[in-house]
Design a protein around this motif. Structure first.
Motif, PDB file in Angstrom:
ATOM      1  N   VAL A   1       0.915  -1.103   0.036  1.00 56.98           N
ATOM      2  CA  VAL A   1      -0.068   0.063   0.053  1.00 56.98           C
ATOM      3  C   VAL A   1       1.040   1.238   0.059  1.00 56.98           C
ATOM      4  CG1 VAL A   1      -1.776   1.409   1.517  1.00 56.98           C
ATOM      5  CG2 VAL A   1      -1.947  -1.182   0.913  1.00 56.98           C
ATOM      6  N   HIS A   2       2.082   1.319   0.672  1.00 61.82           N
ATOM      7  CA  HIS A   2       2.769   2.329   0.954  1.00 61.82           C
ATOM      8  C   HIS A   2       3.587   2.561  -0.289  1.00 61.82           C
ATOM      9  CE1 HIS A   2       5.133   5.489   3.173  1.00 61.82           C
ATOM     10  NE2 HIS A   2       6.168   4.956   2.717  1.00 61.82           N
ATOM     11  N   GLU A   3       3.895   1.538  -1.242  1.00 57.18           N
ATOM     12  CA  GLU A   3       4.574   1.571  -2.312  1.00 57.18           C
ATOM     13  C   GLU A   3       3.853   2.115  -3.491  1.00 57.18           C
ATOM     14  OE1 GLU A   3       7.843   1.830  -4.778  1.00 57.18           O
ATOM     15  OE2 GLU A   3       7.912   1.369  -2.524  1.00 57.18           O
ATOM     16  N   ILE A   4       2.507   1.785  -3.509  1.00 53.65           N
ATOM     17  CA  ILE A   4       1.456   2.336  -4.170  1.00 53.65           C
ATOM     18  C   ILE A   4       1.240   3.650  -4.124  1.00 53.65           C
ATOM     19  CG2 ILE A   4      -0.770   2.056  -5.189  1.00 53.65           C
ATOM     20  CD1 ILE A   4      -0.421  -0.968  -4.673  1.00 53.65           C
ATOM     21  N   GLN A   5       1.326   3.965  -3.060  1.00 50.33           N
ATOM     22  CA  GLN A   5       1.036   5.518  -2.682  1.00 50.33           C
ATOM     23  C   GLN A   5       2.041   6.457  -2.912  1.00 50.33           C
ATOM     24  OE1 GLN A   5      -0.230   5.263   1.625  1.00 50.33           O
ATOM     25  NE2 GLN A   5      -2.122   5.064   1.288  1.00 50.33           N
ATOM     26  N   HIS A   6       3.400   5.963  -2.852  1.00 55.69           N
ATOM     27  CA  HIS A   6       4.344   6.582  -3.232  1.00 55.69           C
ATOM     28  C   HIS A   6       4.405   6.783  -4.804  1.00 55.69           C
ATOM     29  CE1 HIS A   6       6.885   8.047   0.196  1.00 55.69           C
ATOM     30  NE2 HIS A   6       6.648   6.823   0.848  1.00 55.69           N
ATOM     31  N   ARG A   7       4.072   5.816  -5.638  1.00 51.69           N
ATOM     32  CA  ARG A   7       3.920   6.053  -6.800  1.00 51.69           C
ATOM     33  C   ARG A   7       3.068   7.062  -7.438  1.00 51.69           C
ATOM     34  NH1 ARG A   7       8.892   3.941  -7.953  1.00 51.69           N
ATOM     35  NH2 ARG A   7       8.870   1.632  -7.413  1.00 51.69           N
ATOM     36  N   ALA A   8       1.872   6.853  -6.770  1.00 54.94           N
ATOM     37  CA  ALA A   8       0.838   7.810  -7.067  1.00 54.94           C
ATOM     38  C   ALA A   8       1.283   9.092  -6.726  1.00 54.94           C
ATOM     39  CB  ALA A   8      -0.682   7.499  -6.102  1.00 54.94           C
ATOM     40  N   VAL A   9       1.955   9.351  -5.698  1.00 57.00           N
ATOM     41  CA  VAL A   9       2.566  10.778  -5.489  1.00 57.00           C
ATOM     42  C   VAL A   9       3.548  11.216  -6.626  1.00 57.00           C
ATOM     43  CG1 VAL A   9       4.101  12.251  -4.119  1.00 57.00           C
ATOM     44  CG2 VAL A   9       2.031  10.662  -2.986  1.00 57.00           C
ATOM     45  N   LEU A  10       4.354  10.315  -7.130  1.00 53.74           N
ATOM     46  CA  LEU A  10       5.384  10.644  -8.198  1.00 53.74           C
ATOM     47  C   LEU A  10       4.417  10.986  -9.409  1.00 53.74           C
ATOM     48  CD1 LEU A  10       8.042   7.464  -7.818  1.00 53.74           C
ATOM     49  CD2 LEU A  10       8.360  10.131  -7.409  1.00 53.74           C
ATOM     50  N   PHE A  11       3.574  10.104  -9.666  1.00 51.13           N
ATOM     51  CA  PHE A  11       2.699  10.399 -11.052  1.00 51.13           C
ATOM     52  C   PHE A  11       2.003  12.027 -10.718  1.00 51.13           C
ATOM     53  CE2 PHE A  11      -1.325  10.574 -13.001  1.00 51.13           C
ATOM     54  CZ  PHE A  11      -0.766  10.384 -14.585  1.00 51.13           C
ATOM     55  N   LEU A  12       1.623  12.146  -9.814  1.00 45.46           N
ATOM     56  CA  LEU A  12       0.772  13.246  -9.484  1.00 45.46           C
ATOM     57  C   LEU A  12       1.839  14.485  -9.760  1.00 45.46           C
ATOM     58  CD1 LEU A  12      -1.823  12.622  -6.739  1.00 45.46           C
ATOM     59  CD2 LEU A  12      -2.235  13.001  -9.092  1.00 45.46           C
ATOM     60  N   ASN A  13       3.069  14.368  -8.965  1.00 45.26           N
ATOM     61  CA  ASN A  13       3.853  15.356  -9.027  1.00 45.26           C
ATOM     62  C   ASN A  13       4.528  15.735 -10.454  1.00 45.26           C
ATOM     63  OD1 ASN A  13       3.967  16.352  -6.374  1.00 45.26           O
ATOM     64  ND2 ASN A  13       5.261  14.611  -5.772  1.00 45.26           N
ATOM     65  N   HIS A  14       4.526  14.384 -11.251  1.00 48.78           N
ATOM     66  CA  HIS A  14       5.209  14.725 -12.648  1.00 48.78           C
ATOM     67  C   HIS A  14       4.034  15.548 -13.306  1.00 48.78           C
ATOM     68  CE1 HIS A  14       6.375  13.519 -16.729  1.00 48.78           C
ATOM     69  NE2 HIS A  14       5.055  13.210 -17.004  1.00 48.78           N
ATOM     70  N   VAL A  15       2.714  15.170 -13.364  1.00 45.48           N
ATOM     71  CA  VAL A  15       1.842  15.965 -13.905  1.00 45.48           C
ATOM     72  C   VAL A  15       1.787  17.479 -13.426  1.00 45.48           C
ATOM     73  CG1 VAL A  15      -0.772  16.266 -14.227  1.00 45.48           C
ATOM     74  CG2 VAL A  15       0.312  14.097 -14.292  1.00 45.48           C
TER      75      VAL A  15
END
Length: 184
Positions: free
Chosen positions: A29-43
Motif C-alpha cells: 500500500v505504501h509503495e503504491i501510494q508513493h508511486r501515485a505521488v510521483l505520478f501526480l508530481n510529474h503532472v
C-alpha cells in the motif's frame, strides 16, 4: 451506484467481496501510494500555476477516500505533493461517494466528475477544485519523449478515437435507459 439490472452488478458484487477480504500488505500500500505521488508530481510539474497555488497551501493536509482506499497528501514548499506523515490531521477530506468502480468509469467516459463529499476548509477545497479542473496529464507529450513525435501522435489520435467511441456508446446506452421515450 450500479442498478441490479446492470450487466456489471455481478462484477460490482465480486469486487466488493474480494476487496473487503483481500487487503494488500502495508508495504505494498505504501509503495503504491508513493508511486501515485510521483505520478501526480510529474503532472503538476507541467503546470507552473498549479505549483504556485500549491506553494501557497504548503503544509496543509488533504485526505482522499474511496471505499477502502485512504490517502493523505501534504503540499510541499516546492508546490508539489508528498504523503502526509503518520497521524497528520487532514484539513480537508474528499470522499468519493460512488461505490462502484464501473460507475466511476462510466462517469469518466461521459466526461463527468464523480460525486464527492467535501468536509473541511473551504479555501483549500477551492484550490483542490481548481487543480482538478485545470491540470491535465499530457500523455502524448510523455509518449513522444519515449518513442518520438510522429508515433506518439498516431497512437494518441487512435486512443482519442477509441475514447470518443466509448463515450458515444456509453452515452447512447445511458440515453436509452434514462432518456425520454422515443429517443435513441
Amino acid at each position: 451506484m450500479v442498478t441490479p439490472s446492470s450487466p456489471f452488478s455481478f462484477l460490482d458484487d465480486l469486487f466488493n467481496r474480494v476487496g473487503s477480504r483481500l487487503q494488500p500488505p502495508a508495504w505494498a500500500v505504501h509503495e503504491i501510494q508513493h508511486r501515485a505521488v510521483l505520478f501526480l508530481n510529474h503532472v503538476l510539474q507541467q503546470e507552473p500555476e498549479a505549483q504556485q497555488r500549491l506553494t501557497r497551501q504548503q503544509g496543509r493536509v488533504v485526505q482522499f477516500e474511496w471505499r477502502f482506499v485512504t490517502m493523505k497528501f501534504v503540499a510541499t514548499p516546492a508546490g508539489l505533493l508528498d504523503l502526509a506523515p503518520e497521524g497528520a490531521t487532514a484539513e480537508l477530506t474528499l470522499t468519493v461517494t460512488e461505490e462502484s468502480p464501473f460507475g466511476l468509469a462510466r462517469a469518466a467516459f461521459r466526461g463527468e466528475k464523480p460525486a464527492v463529499r467535501i468536509e473541511g476548509d473551504v479555501q483549500l477545497a477551492a484550490e483542490v477544485n481548481w487543480l482538478v479542473d485545470h491540470v491535465r496529464w499530457d500523455v502524448e507529450d510523455d509518449l513522444a519523449r519515449a518513442i518520438g513525435d510522429v508515433p506518439a501522435h498516431t497512437i494518441a489520435t487512435g486512443a482519442r478515437r477509441v475514447v470518443e467511441a466509448l463515450r458515444h456508446f456509453v452515452g447512447e446506452r445511458s440515453g436509452k435507459a434514462g432518456g425520454p421515450a422515443g429517443t435513441e
